[in-house]
Enzyme design. Sequence first.
Site, PDB file in Angstrom:
ATOM      1  N   SER A  81       1.385   4.786   5.367  1.00 62.34           N
ATOM      2  CA  SER A  81       1.410   5.876   4.387  1.00 62.34           C
ATOM      3  C   SER A  81      -0.014   5.981   3.864  1.00 62.34           C
ATOM      4  CB  SER A  81       2.374   5.529   3.246  1.00 62.34           C
ATOM      5  OG  SER A  81       2.782   6.670   2.541  1.00 62.34           O
ATOM      6  N   TYR A 128       6.876   6.068 -13.190  1.00 60.04           N
ATOM      7  CA  TYR A 128       5.787   6.899 -13.728  1.00 60.04           C
ATOM      8  C   TYR A 128       6.320   8.142 -14.433  1.00 60.04           C
ATOM      9  CZ  TYR A 128       2.370   3.768 -11.922  1.00 60.04           C
ATOM     10  OH  TYR A 128       1.619   2.643 -11.734  1.00 60.04           O
ATOM     11  N   TYR A 153      -0.744  10.503  -5.091  1.00 57.35           N
ATOM     12  CA  TYR A 153      -0.145   9.298  -4.489  1.00 57.35           C
ATOM     13  C   TYR A 153       1.252   9.036  -5.069  1.00 57.35           C
ATOM     14  CZ  TYR A 153       0.758   4.500  -3.130  1.00 57.35           C
ATOM     15  OH  TYR A 153       1.361   3.369  -2.620  1.00 57.35           O
ATOM     16  N   LYS A 157       4.763   9.053  -2.776  1.00 59.68           N
ATOM     17  CA  LYS A 157       5.713   7.943  -2.598  1.00 59.68           C
ATOM     18  C   LYS A 157       7.102   8.334  -3.100  1.00 59.68           C
ATOM     19  CE  LYS A 157       4.718   4.619  -0.883  1.00 59.68           C
ATOM     20  NZ  LYS A 157       4.623   4.368   0.579  1.00 59.68           N
ATOM     21  N   SER A 197      -5.671  -0.775  -3.158  1.00 61.84           N
ATOM     22  CA  SER A 197      -5.190  -1.496  -4.343  1.00 61.84           C
ATOM     23  C   SER A 197      -6.222  -2.521  -4.818  1.00 61.84           C
ATOM     24  CB  SER A 197      -3.858  -2.197  -4.060  1.00 61.84           C
ATOM     25  OG  SER A 197      -3.934  -3.047  -2.947  1.00 61.84           O
TER      26      SER A 197
HETATM   27  P1  NAP Z   1      -3.378   0.188   3.645  1.00 68.93           P
HETATM   28  O1  NAP Z   1      -4.046  -1.119   3.883  1.00 68.93           O
HETATM   29  O2  NAP Z   1      -4.217   1.349   3.236  1.00 68.93           O
HETATM   30  O3  NAP Z   1      -2.522   0.560   4.912  1.00 68.93           O
HETATM   31  C1  NAP Z   1      -2.008   1.840   5.091  1.00 68.93           C
HETATM   32  C2  NAP Z   1      -1.645   1.987   6.547  1.00 68.93           C
HETATM   33  O4  NAP Z   1      -1.139   3.311   6.747  1.00 68.93           O
HETATM   34  C3  NAP Z   1      -2.850   1.804   7.479  1.00 68.93           C
HETATM   35  O5  NAP Z   1      -2.433   1.088   8.603  1.00 68.93           O
HETATM   36  C4  NAP Z   1      -3.188   3.241   7.831  1.00 68.93           C
HETATM   37  O6  NAP Z   1      -3.809   3.380   9.092  1.00 68.93           O
HETATM   38  C5  NAP Z   1      -1.801   3.852   7.863  1.00 68.93           C
HETATM   39  N1  NAP Z   1      -1.882   5.304   7.805  1.00 68.93           N
HETATM   40  C6  NAP Z   1      -2.366   6.082   6.814  1.00 68.93           C
HETATM   41  N2  NAP Z   1      -2.301   7.384   7.160  1.00 68.93           N
HETATM   42  C7  NAP Z   1      -1.761   7.410   8.413  1.00 68.93           C
HETATM   43  C8  NAP Z   1      -1.435   8.442   9.339  1.00 68.93           C
HETATM   44  N3  NAP Z   1      -1.649   9.739   9.063  1.00 68.93           N
HETATM   45  N4  NAP Z   1      -0.859   8.100  10.509  1.00 68.93           N
HETATM   46  C9  NAP Z   1      -0.631   6.789  10.818  1.00 68.93           C
HETATM   47  N5  NAP Z   1      -0.937   5.772  10.009  1.00 68.93           N
HETATM   48  C10 NAP Z   1      -1.491   6.080   8.819  1.00 68.93           C
HETATM   49  O7  NAP Z   1      -2.262   0.057   2.538  1.00 68.93           O
HETATM   50  P2  NAP Z   1      -1.262  -1.108   2.119  1.00 68.93           P
HETATM   51  O8  NAP Z   1      -1.673  -1.540   0.770  1.00 68.93           O
HETATM   52  O9  NAP Z   1      -1.085  -2.109   3.188  1.00 68.93           O
HETATM   53  O10 NAP Z   1       0.078  -0.246   1.947  1.00 68.93           O
HETATM   54  C11 NAP Z   1       1.135  -0.286   2.885  1.00 68.93           C
HETATM   55  C12 NAP Z   1       2.321   0.401   2.293  1.00 68.93           C
HETATM   56  O11 NAP Z   1       2.656  -0.208   1.048  1.00 68.93           O
HETATM   57  C13 NAP Z   1       2.097   1.885   1.983  1.00 68.93           C
HETATM   58  O12 NAP Z   1       3.289   2.565   2.253  1.00 68.93           O
HETATM   59  C14 NAP Z   1       1.815   1.877   0.486  1.00 68.93           C
HETATM   60  O13 NAP Z   1       2.129   3.116  -0.119  1.00 68.93           O
HETATM   61  C15 NAP Z   1       2.737   0.773   0.041  1.00 68.93           C
HETATM   62  N6  NAP Z   1       2.342   0.174  -1.228  1.00 68.93           N
HETATM   63  C16 NAP Z   1       1.123  -0.402  -1.372  1.00 68.93           C
HETATM   64  C17 NAP Z   1       0.769  -0.952  -2.602  1.00 68.93           C
HETATM   65  C18 NAP Z   1      -0.559  -1.600  -2.843  1.00 68.93           C
HETATM   66  O14 NAP Z   1      -0.865  -1.878  -4.003  1.00 68.93           O
HETATM   67  N7  NAP Z   1      -1.347  -1.895  -1.810  1.00 68.93           N
HETATM   68  C19 NAP Z   1       1.680  -0.898  -3.676  1.00 68.93           C
HETATM   69  C20 NAP Z   1       2.913  -0.299  -3.479  1.00 68.93           C
HETATM   70  C21 NAP Z   1       3.249   0.242  -2.254  1.00 68.93           C
HETATM   71  P3  NAP Z   1      -5.407   3.429   9.250  1.00 68.93           P
HETATM   72  O15 NAP Z   1      -5.873   1.999   9.203  1.00 68.93           O
HETATM   73  O16 NAP Z   1      -5.607   4.088  10.569  1.00 68.93           O
HETATM   74  O17 NAP Z   1      -5.925   4.249   8.091  1.00 68.93           O
END
Ligand code: NAP
Length: 338
Positions: A81, A128, A153, A157, A197
Amino acid sequence: MTGTVFVSGGSGYIAGFLIRQLVNAGWTVHSTVRDLAREGAVRQLLAVDDSRLRFFAADLQHDAGWAEAMAGCTHAAHLASPLPRGVPKHPDELIVPARDGALRALRAAKAAGVQRFVMTSSVAAIAYGRGRGEHRFTEADWTDPSFPGLTPYILSKTIAERAARDWVAAEGGDIEFCSINPSLVFGPLWSRDYSSSVTVLHKLLDGSMRALPDIGFGVVDVRDVADLHVRALSAPGMAGERFIASGPFLKLRDIAEVLHARLGAQAHKVPRRGVPDWLLRLMARLNPIARAVVGELGAVRQLDASHARATLGWVPRPVEESIVDAARDLIALGVVKP
Ligand code: NAP
C-alpha cells in the site's frame, strides 16, 4: 502450521520481517515487488533460505502478476500500500492503489482457492477524525472519512479496508478475511529503504525537526506486527476479525525523551522544546506537512490492543526498545549522521 503463503510488497519494512518469520517457521513464501530488478537486492538483505522464497512482479494498479503470485497459496497477507514520505497532490494518488490493489489481491486469492486472507490495514482506519482531547478506541471503531482535514493516507487506509470487507461480504465465498491494524511502526531496520513511519525518528535525530509539536501516536514494534500477522495466518476462526496492533500512545516529547535518555550524545540534535499550537497553525498555512498534522494537535488516542492479546496470545515488547533499535539502525546504516 506451514504451507505456501502469499505476501504482497516484499520490499516493504513490515513485509521483510514477516517473510523472515514465515520462512524461518517453515512456510514457503510467494512475494511481490513492482519490478523484478529489485529481487536480487531484496533477497540479499532478507538473507533467508532462498529455496523457500519466490518473487513475482505485481503492481497494485495493474492486473498482471497477481494470479501467478497467488497460484498454489493457501494463505495470503496483503501488505503493499502506498506510504509516501510527503503529502500527495491529490488523495486519489493513495486511495486508488490502496483500494483497487486490495481488491485485486482478494480477487486473485479467491480464484486461487486461498482459505485465509490477512490484510494489513492501520489504526488510520480506526482512530482519526475526533479532534482534541483523549479518546479510547477498540476494533469496533471506524474513522469517518467525511471528517474534514483527514490526510490522504488516513483516507486511503480507511477506504481500502472498508472496500475489502464489503467485497468479502458480497463476493468472498469461503475466504476467511481478517485485518491487522497497526499504529506507528518502529524497530530495527532491514534496509536503508526504511518505511516512512521511521521518518519521524530520522527528523528528530538529524535536527531537521527543530521543535516538538503537541502531537503523538500509538507505537508498536515491527517484529511484533510481523508476529501478529503470523498468528492471524495460523489461528483457527479468523473470519471477520480485526486486530489493533499497538503499544502505548506517546507524544513526540516522550519519544524525544527516550532518545535523549538512551542515546546520550548521539541524540544531541533531538529537540527538547515544544512548538506552540498557534505557531504550528500559522505554519500550516504554507507548509503541507504542518497542515497534515495540525488537526492532531492536543489529541490523545488510546488504542486498546487487548483483543490481540486475548485471542492470539500476542505479547508486544516495550516500545522504548523499538524506538532505540530504529534510531541505532538509522545511525549504523549511515542514514543519519548524529
Ligand atoms: P513500506 O516499507 O513503505 O512498504 C510498502 C510496500 O508497498 C512496499 O513494498 C512498496 O513497494 C509497496 N507498494 C507501494 N505502492 C505500490 C504499488 N503501486 N504497487 C505495488 N506495490 C506497492 O511500508 P510498511 O511500513 O512496511 O507498510 C506495510 C503496510 O503496513 C502498509 O499497508 C501500511 O499502510 C501498513 N501500516 C504501516 C504502518 C507503519 O507505521 N509503517 C502503520 C500501520 C499500517 P516499493 O518498494 O516498490 O515502493
